[in-house]
Design a protein around this motif. Sequence first.
Motif, PDB file in Angstrom:
ATOM      1  N   ALA A  98       0.833  -1.205   0.000  1.00 24.96           N
ATOM      2  CA  ALA A  98       0.000   0.000   0.000  1.00 24.96           C
ATOM      3  C   ALA A  98       0.864   1.251   0.000  1.00 24.96           C
ATOM      4  CB  ALA A  98      -0.931  -0.019   1.216  1.00 24.96           C
ATOM      5  N   LEU A  99       1.984   1.197   0.718  1.00 24.38           N
ATOM      6  CA  LEU A  99       2.863   2.346   0.798  1.00 24.38           C
ATOM      7  C   LEU A  99       3.528   2.633  -0.550  1.00 24.38           C
ATOM      8  CD1 LEU A  99       3.821   4.351   2.960  1.00 24.38           C
ATOM      9  CD2 LEU A  99       5.771   2.849   3.376  1.00 24.38           C
ATOM     10  N   ARG A 100       3.924   1.588  -1.249  1.00 25.59           N
ATOM     11  CA  ARG A 100       4.537   1.772  -2.563  1.00 25.59           C
ATOM     12  C   ARG A 100       3.539   2.397  -3.534  1.00 25.59           C
ATOM     13  NH1 ARG A 100      10.047   1.640  -2.338  1.00 25.59           N
ATOM     14  NH2 ARG A 100      10.751  -0.129  -1.075  1.00 25.59           N
ATOM     15  N   ALA A 101       2.267   1.990  -3.433  1.00 26.77           N
ATOM     16  CA  ALA A 101       1.248   2.589  -4.297  1.00 26.77           C
ATOM     17  C   ALA A 101       1.073   4.068  -3.973  1.00 26.77           C
ATOM     18  CB  ALA A 101      -0.079   1.848  -4.121  1.00 26.77           C
ATOM     19  N   ARG A 102       1.099   4.408  -2.688  1.00 26.07           N
ATOM     20  CA  ARG A 102       0.996   5.815  -2.295  1.00 26.07           C
ATOM     21  C   ARG A 102       2.167   6.610  -2.827  1.00 26.07           C
ATOM     22  NH1 ARG A 102       2.390   7.529   3.583  1.00 26.07           N
ATOM     23  NH2 ARG A 102       4.135   8.559   2.542  1.00 26.07           N
ATOM     24  N   PHE A 103       3.370   6.022  -2.726  1.00 21.96           N
ATOM     25  CA  PHE A 103       4.555   6.698  -3.236  1.00 21.96           C
ATOM     26  C   PHE A 103       4.390   7.032  -4.718  1.00 21.96           C
ATOM     27  CE2 PHE A 103       7.583   4.494  -0.021  1.00 21.96           C
ATOM     28  CZ  PHE A 103       7.168   5.369   0.952  1.00 21.96           C
ATOM     29  N   TYR A 104       3.904   6.049  -5.481  1.00 21.45           N
ATOM     30  CA  TYR A 104       3.761   6.249  -6.923  1.00 21.45           C
ATOM     31  C   TYR A 104       2.842   7.428  -7.216  1.00 21.45           C
ATOM     32  CZ  TYR A 104       2.618   5.461 -11.797  1.00 21.45           C
ATOM     33  OH  TYR A 104       2.431   5.636 -13.143  1.00 21.45           O
ATOM     34  N   LEU A 105       1.715   7.479  -6.521  1.00 19.77           N
ATOM     35  CA  LEU A 105       0.763   8.565  -6.757  1.00 19.77           C
ATOM     36  C   LEU A 105       1.338   9.907  -6.317  1.00 19.77           C
ATOM     37  CD1 LEU A 105      -2.537   6.800  -5.616  1.00 19.77           C
ATOM     38  CD2 LEU A 105      -1.836   7.344  -7.959  1.00 19.77           C
ATOM     39  N   GLU A 106       2.020   9.942  -5.155  1.00 21.88           N
ATOM     40  CA  GLU A 106       2.562  11.202  -4.661  1.00 21.88           C
ATOM     41  C   GLU A 106       3.677  11.737  -5.548  1.00 21.88           C
ATOM     42  OE1 GLU A 106       3.712  10.672  -0.597  1.00 21.88           O
ATOM     43  OE2 GLU A 106       1.674  10.992   0.154  1.00 21.88           O
ATOM     44  N   LYS A 107       4.371  10.846  -6.255  1.00 25.65           N
ATOM     45  CA  LYS A 107       5.439  11.295  -7.152  1.00 25.65           C
ATOM     46  C   LYS A 107       4.895  11.946  -8.416  1.00 25.65           C
ATOM     47  CE  LYS A 107       7.871   7.468  -7.466  1.00 25.65           C
ATOM     48  NZ  LYS A 107       8.986   6.594  -7.901  1.00 25.65           N
ATOM     49  N   HIS A 108       3.605  11.771  -8.684  1.00 25.63           N
ATOM     50  CA  HIS A 108       3.040  12.277  -9.927  1.00 25.63           C
ATOM     51  C   HIS A 108       1.934  13.305  -9.739  1.00 25.63           C
ATOM     52  CE1 HIS A 108       4.958   8.471 -11.181  1.00 25.63           C
ATOM     53  NE2 HIS A 108       5.141   9.085 -12.333  1.00 25.63           N
ATOM     54  N   ILE A 109       1.371  13.408  -8.533  1.00 26.68           N
ATOM     55  CA  ILE A 109       0.244  14.314  -8.305  1.00 26.68           C
ATOM     56  C   ILE A 109       0.620  15.298  -7.209  1.00 26.68           C
ATOM     57  CG2 ILE A 109      -2.196  14.500  -7.706  1.00 26.68           C
ATOM     58  CD1 ILE A 109      -2.552  11.622  -8.684  1.00 26.68           C
ATOM     59  N   VAL A 110       0.677  16.584  -7.544  1.00 23.37           N
ATOM     60  CA  VAL A 110       1.162  17.612  -6.623  1.00 23.37           C
ATOM     61  C   VAL A 110       0.289  17.715  -5.378  1.00 23.37           C
ATOM     62  CG1 VAL A 110       1.577  20.087  -6.342  1.00 23.37           C
ATOM     63  CG2 VAL A 110       2.230  18.949  -8.468  1.00 23.37           C
TER      64      VAL A 110
END
Length: 324
Positions: free
Chosen positions: A135-147
């Motif tokens: 779940a944390l890796r998925a959050r990381f992915y989204l946070e790296k692309h959405i301001v």
Amino acid sequence: MVGAALLMGLEADFRAHGQTPYVGDSPSVVAIVADEAKRAGPDAIVVAGSSRSEYDIDAPTLSAALGGRRVFQLGQSGEPCMPVLEEFVNTTNFAGTIICGVEPTGLFGFGERDRERTGEPRYPLPSERWDDRLALRARFYLEKHIVILGRDPRAYFGRLAGHGTWPPPPPPRNVRATDRVSRLTFGTGPLDTTAADIRNAGLFEIGGGRATTPDELSATIDYLNALVRRFAARGGRVVWVELPRSGRTRAVEDRRYPRAQYWDKFAARVEPAGSAFTVSDSPALAAFNCPDGSHLDAAAAIPFTQELAAALASRILPLKKPGT
């Protein structure tokens, strides 16, 4: 549809004002960084210590300044460096360099040192289950692309309506989940740095309990040297760095823990010889000011880390060449 349109509009507005994505920090991030560090090779560097280590030492900058070594930032607010040192020495095969960022209260306050010697209570590094990591890796992915995922839009309502100024864009850098870089900014925002210095000075006035006696200080040094020897036996090395402080906060720490009675004795006996230094002895490092008395501004952390790297170069394990 309306909600999606609103989010897209917020995202566009944030980007139009120079805001870029970043991955938020959390104990879960610390857990992932710690696990990666424990599996790293002998050229890796772990940064441990309290919020001064976390905010003052910029991991990507230190890595670049030291030839691309992997640097793992494990500083945590309110926690001294010794529990990380204990965990890496006692429970892992890590054999790189550990930079212990220290401050007088955490190093010489009886309450902090008594916990280290008795083992209770401990400050264990955070850990995560395998499903939490997914779940944390998925959050990381989204946070790296959405301001907007890295910010609370409610705090920007005034700016969105045209009132107030936007914070300056952060320095350009790669957005990685494990960088754990400081975003402590004093130049923009409502923080009263004088009030913050007064508050920090008050905390350090009573923090850590009473100062250790000479015999207690000697016991602390003996305890830490035993850890260092065990670590050195498998090729590891420890560097002790007393980090910057300013204003009222520094005045309190200097009064409670006079250098001649504490730091000088610690630096003279702690192992390996010559591994402990204070930024106060380097004009270039001592020139950096902590606006709140205890931490550098995020913008200052980068040049500070560059200067620190020069001082560390002769104290850390030499970078091994490929094939050696």
